[in-house]
Scaffold this motif. Structure first.
Motif, PDB file in Angstrom:
ATOM      1  N   ASN A 219      73.407   6.159  26.189  1.00  0.00           N
ATOM      2  CA  ASN A 219      74.259   7.251  26.652  1.00  0.00           C
ATOM      3  C   ASN A 219      75.618   6.760  27.147  1.00  0.00           C
ATOM      4  O   ASN A 219      76.577   7.513  27.195  1.00  0.00           O
ATOM      5  CB  ASN A 219      73.584   8.105  27.715  1.00  0.00           C
ATOM      6  CG  ASN A 219      74.144   9.519  27.718  1.00  0.00           C
ATOM      7  OD1 ASN A 219      73.898  10.286  26.792  1.00  0.00           O
ATOM      8  ND2 ASN A 219      74.965   9.845  28.722  1.00  0.00           N
ATOM      9  N   ARG A 220      75.696   5.479  27.490  1.00  0.00           N
ATOM     10  CA  ARG A 220      77.011   4.982  27.921  1.00  0.00           C
ATOM     11  C   ARG A 220      78.023   5.046  26.767  1.00  0.00           C
ATOM     12  O   ARG A 220      79.214   4.998  26.986  1.00  0.00           O
ATOM     13  CB  ARG A 220      76.910   3.561  28.477  1.00  0.00           C
ATOM     14  CG  ARG A 220      76.448   2.538  27.468  1.00  0.00           C
ATOM     15  CD  ARG A 220      76.481   1.141  28.060  1.00  0.00           C
ATOM     16  NE  ARG A 220      75.833   0.203  27.157  1.00  0.00           N
ATOM     17  CZ  ARG A 220      75.924  -1.103  27.249  1.00  0.00           C
ATOM     18  NH1 ARG A 220      76.646  -1.632  28.198  1.00  0.00           N
ATOM     19  NH2 ARG A 220      75.294  -1.886  26.400  1.00  0.00           N
ATOM     20  N   GLN A 221      77.506   5.124  25.536  1.00  0.00           N
ATOM     21  CA  GLN A 221      78.407   5.272  24.390  1.00  0.00           C
ATOM     22  C   GLN A 221      78.510   6.714  23.920  1.00  0.00           C
ATOM     23  O   GLN A 221      79.071   6.988  22.865  1.00  0.00           O
ATOM     24  CB  GLN A 221      77.913   4.406  23.228  1.00  0.00           C
ATOM     25  CG  GLN A 221      78.218   2.939  23.403  1.00  0.00           C
ATOM     26  CD  GLN A 221      77.007   2.079  23.141  1.00  0.00           C
ATOM     27  OE1 GLN A 221      76.040   2.516  22.536  1.00  0.00           O
ATOM     28  NE2 GLN A 221      77.049   0.840  23.608  1.00  0.00           N
ATOM     29  N   ASN A 222      77.943   7.632  24.678  1.00  0.00           N
ATOM     30  CA  ASN A 222      77.955   9.044  24.284  1.00  0.00           C
ATOM     31  C   ASN A 222      79.219   9.699  24.830  1.00  0.00           C
ATOM     32  O   ASN A 222      79.304  10.005  26.012  1.00  0.00           O
ATOM     33  CB  ASN A 222      76.693   9.716  24.847  1.00  0.00           C
ATOM     34  CG  ASN A 222      76.607  11.175  24.459  1.00  0.00           C
ATOM     35  OD1 ASN A 222      77.235  11.615  23.495  1.00  0.00           O
ATOM     36  ND2 ASN A 222      75.831  11.936  25.222  1.00  0.00           N
ATOM     37  N   VAL A 223      80.208   9.852  23.957  1.00  0.00           N
ATOM     38  CA  VAL A 223      81.497  10.344  24.426  1.00  0.00           C
ATOM     39  C   VAL A 223      81.964  11.533  23.595  1.00  0.00           C
ATOM     40  O   VAL A 223      81.529  11.737  22.458  1.00  0.00           O
ATOM     41  CB  VAL A 223      82.578   9.235  24.383  1.00  0.00           C
ATOM     42  CG1 VAL A 223      82.234   8.130  25.359  1.00  0.00           C
ATOM     43  CG2 VAL A 223      82.740   8.693  22.970  1.00  0.00           C
ATOM     44  N   LYS A 224      82.837  12.287  24.197  1.00  0.00           N
ATOM     45  CA  LYS A 224      83.446  13.462  23.567  1.00  0.00           C
ATOM     46  C   LYS A 224      83.945  13.116  22.163  1.00  0.00           C
ATOM     47  O   LYS A 224      84.617  12.104  21.968  1.00  0.00           O
ATOM     48  CB  LYS A 224      84.624  13.899  24.437  1.00  0.00           C
ATOM     49  CG  LYS A 224      85.300  15.168  23.988  1.00  0.00           C
ATOM     50  CD  LYS A 224      86.444  15.495  24.941  1.00  0.00           C
ATOM     51  CE  LYS A 224      87.201  16.706  24.451  1.00  0.00           C
ATOM     52  NZ  LYS A 224      88.215  17.103  25.417  1.00  0.00           N
TER      53      LYS A 224
ATOM     54  N   ARG B 107      71.729  18.185  19.476  1.00  0.00           N
ATOM     55  CA  ARG B 107      73.163  17.897  19.342  1.00  0.00           C
ATOM     56  C   ARG B 107      73.953  18.490  20.508  1.00  0.00           C
ATOM     57  O   ARG B 107      74.851  17.861  21.056  1.00  0.00           O
ATOM     58  CB  ARG B 107      73.680  18.468  18.008  1.00  0.00           C
ATOM     59  CG  ARG B 107      73.315  17.602  16.812  1.00  0.00           C
ATOM     60  CD  ARG B 107      74.125  17.986  15.580  1.00  0.00           C
ATOM     61  NE  ARG B 107      73.830  19.335  15.115  1.00  0.00           N
ATOM     62  CZ  ARG B 107      72.811  19.641  14.290  1.00  0.00           C
ATOM     63  NH1 ARG B 107      72.016  18.681  13.846  1.00  0.00           N
ATOM     64  NH2 ARG B 107      72.598  20.879  13.909  1.00  0.00           N
ATOM     65  N   GLU B 108      73.599  19.719  20.884  1.00  0.00           N
ATOM     66  CA  GLU B 108      74.313  20.377  21.976  1.00  0.00           C
ATOM     67  C   GLU B 108      74.036  19.693  23.313  1.00  0.00           C
ATOM     68  O   GLU B 108      74.928  19.535  24.142  1.00  0.00           O
ATOM     69  CB  GLU B 108      73.905  21.861  22.037  1.00  0.00           C
ATOM     70  CG  GLU B 108      74.334  22.650  20.811  1.00  0.00           C
ATOM     71  CD  GLU B 108      75.846  22.929  20.791  1.00  0.00           C
ATOM     72  OE1 GLU B 108      76.555  22.218  20.054  1.00  0.00           O
ATOM     73  OE2 GLU B 108      76.285  23.836  21.516  1.00  0.00           O
ATOM     74  N   LEU B 109      72.793  19.287  23.492  1.00  0.00           N
ATOM     75  CA  LEU B 109      72.439  18.601  24.743  1.00  0.00           C
ATOM     76  C   LEU B 109      73.203  17.277  24.857  1.00  0.00           C
ATOM     77  O   LEU B 109      73.671  16.904  25.937  1.00  0.00           O
ATOM     78  CB  LEU B 109      70.918  18.353  24.789  1.00  0.00           C
ATOM     79  CG  LEU B 109      70.382  17.669  26.042  1.00  0.00           C
ATOM     80  CD1 LEU B 109      70.661  18.515  27.287  1.00  0.00           C
ATOM     81  CD2 LEU B 109      68.887  17.396  25.931  1.00  0.00           C
ATOM     82  N   ALA B 110      73.332  16.580  23.718  1.00  0.00           N
ATOM     83  CA  ALA B 110      74.076  15.319  23.724  1.00  0.00           C
ATOM     84  C   ALA B 110      75.511  15.566  24.195  1.00  0.00           C
ATOM     85  O   ALA B 110      76.071  14.778  24.964  1.00  0.00           O
ATOM     86  CB  ALA B 110      74.065  14.695  22.325  1.00  0.00           C
ATOM     87  N   ARG B 111      76.090  16.661  23.782  1.00  0.00           N
ATOM     88  CA  ARG B 111      77.459  16.983  24.220  1.00  0.00           C
ATOM     89  C   ARG B 111      77.510  17.157  25.738  1.00  0.00           C
ATOM     90  O   ARG B 111      78.477  16.768  26.385  1.00  0.00           O
ATOM     91  CB  ARG B 111      77.954  18.256  23.524  1.00  0.00           C
ATOM     92  CG  ARG B 111      78.242  18.039  22.028  1.00  0.00           C
ATOM     93  CD  ARG B 111      78.646  19.353  21.365  1.00  0.00           C
ATOM     94  NE  ARG B 111      79.819  19.929  21.989  1.00  0.00           N
ATOM     95  CZ  ARG B 111      80.041  21.244  22.134  1.00  0.00           C
ATOM     96  NH1 ARG B 111      79.161  22.117  21.691  1.00  0.00           N
ATOM     97  NH2 ARG B 111      81.135  21.681  22.714  1.00  0.00           N
TER      98      ARG B 111
ATOM     99  N   GLY C 206      83.618  21.702  26.231  1.00  0.00           N
ATOM    100  CA  GLY C 206      83.565  22.939  25.450  1.00  0.00           C
ATOM    101  C   GLY C 206      82.258  23.684  25.712  1.00  0.00           C
ATOM    102  O   GLY C 206      81.354  23.189  26.392  1.00  0.00           O
ATOM    103  N   GLU C 207      82.171  24.888  25.126  1.00  0.00           N
ATOM    104  CA  GLU C 207      80.956  25.677  25.308  1.00  0.00           C
ATOM    105  C   GLU C 207      79.813  25.107  24.468  1.00  0.00           C
ATOM    106  O   GLU C 207      80.019  24.643  23.360  1.00  0.00           O
ATOM    107  CB  GLU C 207      81.200  27.129  24.919  1.00  0.00           C
ATOM    108  CG  GLU C 207      80.061  28.022  25.363  1.00  0.00           C
ATOM    109  CD  GLU C 207      80.253  29.467  24.924  1.00  0.00           C
ATOM    110  OE1 GLU C 207      80.410  30.321  25.798  1.00  0.00           O
ATOM    111  OE2 GLU C 207      80.239  29.709  23.705  1.00  0.00           O
TER     112      GLU C 207
END
Lengths: 415, 657
Positions: free
Chosen positions: B235-240, B269-273, B302-303
């Motif tokens: 998750n440290r690489q999970n970016v916008k 996918r949405e949860l990852a955002r 975003g939504e």
């Protein structure tokens, strides 16, 4: 009891060599050996199978063997372009035909190829490959990519092919059980060092352990399960230990290393006529991110020498017609080399099937080295086709669709 | 070392040498009434409370114990016994020692991948705060050596931390705290194999412990922001703009809802955002302490639509959406139940337990108390039907023996590794495969042989030094003569790795193997015999040639790494278990072989030893003693008793708890 500690080791050896089922005197056998009674073993060997003598040895190359430097496409410029420092020069490869040659360490394998005993299948993989060792290996083990099956493909095969479990049907030479042989019905024999595969204790203690090898009726299902495994362990351990300790061979398998020793154990068990139909082995170290030339040279040398030796040894004991070996790895490596004279995780790679019954030669289509998918080869043969081939065309089991959870075309690898 | 108060007379055994088996039936209700208890969540009554049930409770809600430990619970009411175990904060644990680090980062630098190091060495000549290159052959070898030193140090120090945790499990006055911490370690399975930072692994361990019997929401948020987890599931690489779905997927699949329980790929996918921007600071040097960072600049604001709820949610809000799903309490209670009670539970029972958890707003204590007090927990289907996982198996053996110090003969991590469970190294994010998969022929025999090594090996003869180059790498000096790698062995007196000649080293390896075999009760000799080899054909592996133009060599690095790492990491001194079985029997006034076998069966087993097996052990003991009677002045009594304990601990029945 006519087999006891007084029984000389040579008598015990003869006993095993003749095959336990052939002795025909089962009454009064110690409990350890009762499970190898004539009826059971004969049934295991005959049944209604056409080829109950056939054995499949599966050897995994763990870590991701670099297929491109194992079977070298020495006429393809793209190969040398992608691998300026670790590519194997045309003059070094051991030529198999006008296009492909082996790594120089694969001398023994070249001999097997020339003798027509080695099939090479190009570009084996599966759709949407995963580049993690663990996940990729799990998928090869279960034959269900993108799924998470609890049992292995060989375990499911054993359950379908031999629904009434036979002792020692599956042998896994490893410190830990492989997922590939995880089975709902069979209790595989698992060991690494046969000398350590047994219960420590004095002769008098061993007598007590005999009662641990018996299965008693209980109302506790967990206990029933442990009792069943205990029976396999007690019986299997004794048989495996004697089979290995009593084996003698003059065949040279190369220097002593993991794969050499493991294949010798398999030869010993085949020689002792265990009812084993599936042997599962693993050789590690193929994760060559750096200094690949040195590492792969050693690894492929060990592997090639050991396999050539094993094939000769199986012939020597008269079982060459009954044994084939299948090799796989969880993925090939990136086409382009990296900055540390190594290669990173990739996708498709060749599979090898060896044995006297095999129709040697090349199968499938080599993936393009220029039309890549993120720097990786696009697979050309689904590995489950090879699994299906081994199960149906070699082991004579038709319903591969159920076991492999899908229909896959088989290859005409066996004569 | 014996547990204090071990020699107190056991009330349940009575003052005379009565066979405990004969006494048991009085206290145990008939099997029919126990069968009727299956799936019944009614609390067990005080009149049904006895020694055997207290023993079952301690086995599951802890790691078992001595007869004294069990008796203490048996004398309470069932509700008080369960409260005592579950409300463990009330028990002082300040005497438990903290982990003592070896100090594996003397140059102030931590591990980074080898590719980066070699590149750095080439460009700057420095890596890990040291001079990374050398003149002449193997130019970049110093950098590679330090990489392996750090890598091996990380694993060796993690091994010490595993040993530390095991010691804590052994002596803690709050056994359920450690059992739950182990449960959550399996649930949020994070492995040092990828994290490669023992400090972060220990910090996560502390977080799991802190919330072990607390609130699941608080635990889940803490874990989502835990640095080891941020590394483990990327998750440290999970970016916008470039979401990494790894963590989001496992949150739904493995941590809360369960696979196929009402979420879609789109939800993942949405949860990852929602989790974008949850990251951590760089930790390459010891100057920075690892910290969770919530970076708004990396967060996708975003939504999102998660599980049909729309909104511009962040990580915490997303977790709250998930926790509203009815699948979550069902999934969690099923997993807890399977860990603490048994593998099969009916959907009705699952729903009832899920309601307890949901009603308590994810506070875990009401659920734990409901389970441990229920008739179902004490029903025939639950008692003695669980296959013990390796770590509890080994720890409970030591607890039942009354040990206060974790023996290191056999080595704890090596042993549990052979049995399939190494602390801080779950096989993957799904955790350890439980239940029957623990037992196969190899592990079953190893479980029995563990007792043999424990009870019969003198540390002096153990042969396996505190530190030895891992199997598979031991032959590197002989394999690469070209590089003149000096073989090293551990000198326990000096506390360091010591160079030895190749001849001496070969001898050391032979002895090591022989000692390992001896500990197993096997003889030396080749695994498979070879006759003198015939004519050599196509065999290359005896040549051992390597390339000429290397700038670094990994084998050299690995061997050097072992030597240097072992000089950095503190040793685990070789100690063995010292148990006086004769004293136990003498205190219990046991007079004959049969009662001795029953005493130890009762002490160790939760499932009665099958009659023929029991008879064989009794016959064996009488044979060893050449009498049915115990003679406490007989010098051979101790050894004979160790043998029967080994036999009992090797029995199939002992695998169950």
């Amino acid at each position: 009891m006519w087999i006891n500690k007084e029984m000389s080791s040579s008598t015990r050896r003869e006993f095993l060599r003749a095959g336990l089922y052939a002795v025909g005197l089962t009454a009064g056998l110690p409990s350890v050996f009762q499970q190898f009674s004539r009826a059971e073993t004969e049934k295991a060997l005959k049944g209604d199978e056409k080829h109950p003598e056939r054995i499949l040895v599966v050897l995994e190359l763990a870590g991701g063997n670099d297929g491109l430097n194992t079977v070298v496409p020495f006429t393809d410029d793209a190969y040398y372009k992608a691998r300026p420092s670790i590519g194997i020069a045309k003059k070094q490869v051991l030529k198999l035909n006008d296009e492909y040659g082996f790594h120089p360490s694969f001398e023994g394998m070249q001999t097997l190829f020339k003798d027509g005993k080695l099939a090479i299948v190009h570009g084996c993989g599966y759709p949407e490959p995963n580049l993690s060792h663990f996940t990729a290996m799990e998928w090869w083990h279960t034959a269900t990519p993108h799924g998470n099956d609890k049992y292995g493909w060989l375990g499911r095969f054993a359950d379908a092919h031999q629904p009434k479990p036979v002792d020692n049907y599956i042998v896994n030479i490893a410190a830990r059980q492989s997922l590939a042989i995880a089975s709902a019905k069979h209790s595989p024999v698992i060991f690494k060092d046969p000398r350590k595969f047994g219960r420590a204790g004095t002769e008098a203690e061993q007598k007590v352990f005999e009662t641990y090898g018996k299965v008693y009726p209980t109302t506790n299902r967990s206990l029933d399960f442990v009792n069943t495994v205990s029976r396999t362990a007690t019986g299997g351990a004794a048989v495996v230990r004697s089979a290995c300790a009593d084996y003698r061979t003059r065949v040279d398998y190369g220097s002593d290393n993991d794969v050499t020793l493991d294949l010798k154990k398999v030869a010993a068990m085949i020689n002792a006529k265990l009812p084993t139909r599936l042997y599962y082995l693993s050789m590690g170290g193929f994760d060559t991110h750096a200094a690949q030339p040195e590492l792969q040279q050693t690894l492929l040398m060990y592997l090639s020498d050991a396999l050539r030796g094993f094939m000769e040894d199986i012939g020597r004991i008269g079982r060459a017609d009954d044994v084939t070996v299948m090799l796989f790895t969880e993925f090939g490596r990136r086409v382009g080399e990296n900055a540390s004279k190594g290669t990173d995780h990739g996708t498709a790679g060749p599979m090898f099937i060896l044995g006297k019954p095999v129709k040697g030669g090349f199968y499938g289509k080599h993936p393009s080295l220029t039309e890549l998918d993120g720097g990786n080869l696009k697979m050309t043969t689904d590995f489950r086709s090879i699994y299906a081939t081994m199960l149906s065309r070699w082991m004579g089991f038709a319903d591969t669709k159920t076991v492999l959870k899908g229909e896959y075309p088989t290859l005409d690898i066996f004569g | 070392m014996k547990r204090a108060g071990l020699l107190i007379l056991l009330v349940c055994l009575g003052a005379t040498s009565v066979r405990p088996r004969a006494e048991e039936p009085k206290a145990t209700p008939s099997a029919e009434s126990q069968a009727a208890w299956t799936s019944d969540l009614t609390p067990i009554g005080e009149k049904d409370w006895n020694y055997a049930r207290a023993a079952h409770l301690l086995e599951r809600a802890g790691f078992g114990g001595t007869p004294e430990d069990i008796d203490k619970l048996a004398k309470m009411t069932p509700a008080a016994a369960v409260d005592y175990l579950v409300d463990y904060e009330k028990i002082d644990d300040s005497k438990l020692p903290a982990f003592e680090p070896s100090g594996i980062y003397p140059n102030g630098h931590k591990l980074v991948p080898i590719q980066d190091v070699v590149v750095k060495a080439i460009i700057t000549g420095k890596a890990y705060g040291i001079k990374a290159t050398q003149k002449g052959e193997l130019e970049y070898q110093p950098a590679v050596n330090e990489f392996y030193t750090l890598l091996i140090s990380e694993h060796a120090e993690m091994g010490r931390a595993g040993q530390w945790w095991a010691q804590r499990m052994l002596v803690t006055p709050r056994p359920l705290e450690e059992k739950l911490t182990l449960f959550w370690h399996d649930h949020f399975a994070t492995s040092q194999e990828k994290v490669l930072n023992y400090e972060l692994m220990l910090a996560q361990n502390q977080t799991l412990r802190k919330h072990a019997n607390g609130n699941f929401r608080a635990l889940l948020i803490a874990i989502a922001q835990d640095p080891a987890m941020l590394i483990w599931l990327d998750n440290r690489q999970n970016v916008k703009g470039k979401p990494n779905e790894n963590f989001a997927r496992e949150v739904m699949e493995l941590f809360t809802m369960g696979e196929g329980q009402g979420y879609t790929e789109a939800d993942i996918r949405e949860l990852a955002r929602a989790f974008t921007g949850w990251t951590m600071n760089p930790i390459e040097t010891t100057k920075n302490e690892a910290k969770f960072l919530d970076k708004p600049s990396l967060h996708d604001d975003g939504e999102k639509t998660i599980l049909k709820e729309k909104g511009n949610v962040n990580g915490t809000e997303a977790i709250d959406i998930i926790l509203k799903q009815s699948a979550v309490p069902r999934f969690l209670t099923r997993k807890l139940y399977r860990n603490f009670v048994r593998t099969d539970l009916s959907p009705e029972l699952n729903d009832k337990l899920a309601k307890v958890l949901a009603d308590a707003k994810y506070d875990l204590k009401p659920l734990l108390k409901t389970i441990f007090l229920s008739r179902d927990f004490y029903s025939e289907a639950s008692v003695g039907t669980q296959i013990k996982a390796p770590v509890p198996y080994v720890i409970s053996t030591y607890r039942k023996l009354g040990l206060l110090t974790l023996p290191s003969v056999p080595d704890f991590n090596e042993l549990t590794g052979q049995l399939g469970q190494v602390l801080f190294y779950p096989p993957n994010v799904a955790g350890w495969p439980a239940g029957r998969s623990w037992i196969n022929p190899a592990t079953l025999l190893t479980r029995g042989n563990f007792a043999h090594t424990l009870l019969f090996t003198d540390p002096v003869d153990y042969g396996h030094p505190e530190k030895v180059v891992a199997e598979g790498y031991r032959n590197i000096p002989q394999m690469f003569p070209k590089y003149n790698i000096k073989p090293h062995v551990w000198n326990a007196k000096e506390g360091k790795m010591e160079p030895v000649s190749v001849e001496k080293y070969e001898k050391f390896l032979v002895n090591l193997n022989a000692a390992e075999l001896k500990a197993m009760g096997s003889k030396e000799g080749p695994m498979v015999n070879e006759m003198p080899a015939g004519p050599v054909k196509d065999v290359k592996s005896k040549l051992g040639k390597i390339a000429d133009d290397e700038r670094f060599n990994l084998a050299v690095g690995v061997y050097s790494g072992f030597v240097e790492a072992y000089n950095r990491v503190k040793p685990i001194p070789r100690t063995s278990a010292d148990v006086d079985f004769a004293a136990m029997l003498k205190e219990a006034k046991v007079g004959n072989a049969e009662d001795a076998v029953d005493y130890f069966s009762k002490r160790f087993l939760r499932v009665e030893l099958q009659a023929e097996r029991r008879a064989a052990v009794v016959k064996f003991l009488a044979g060893e003693l050449k009498s049915d009677k115990l003679d406490y002045s007989d010098k051979k009594l101790g050894e004979a008793l160790r043998k029967i304990v080994h036999l009992i601990l090797s029995a199939p029945e002992y695998q169950l708890g």
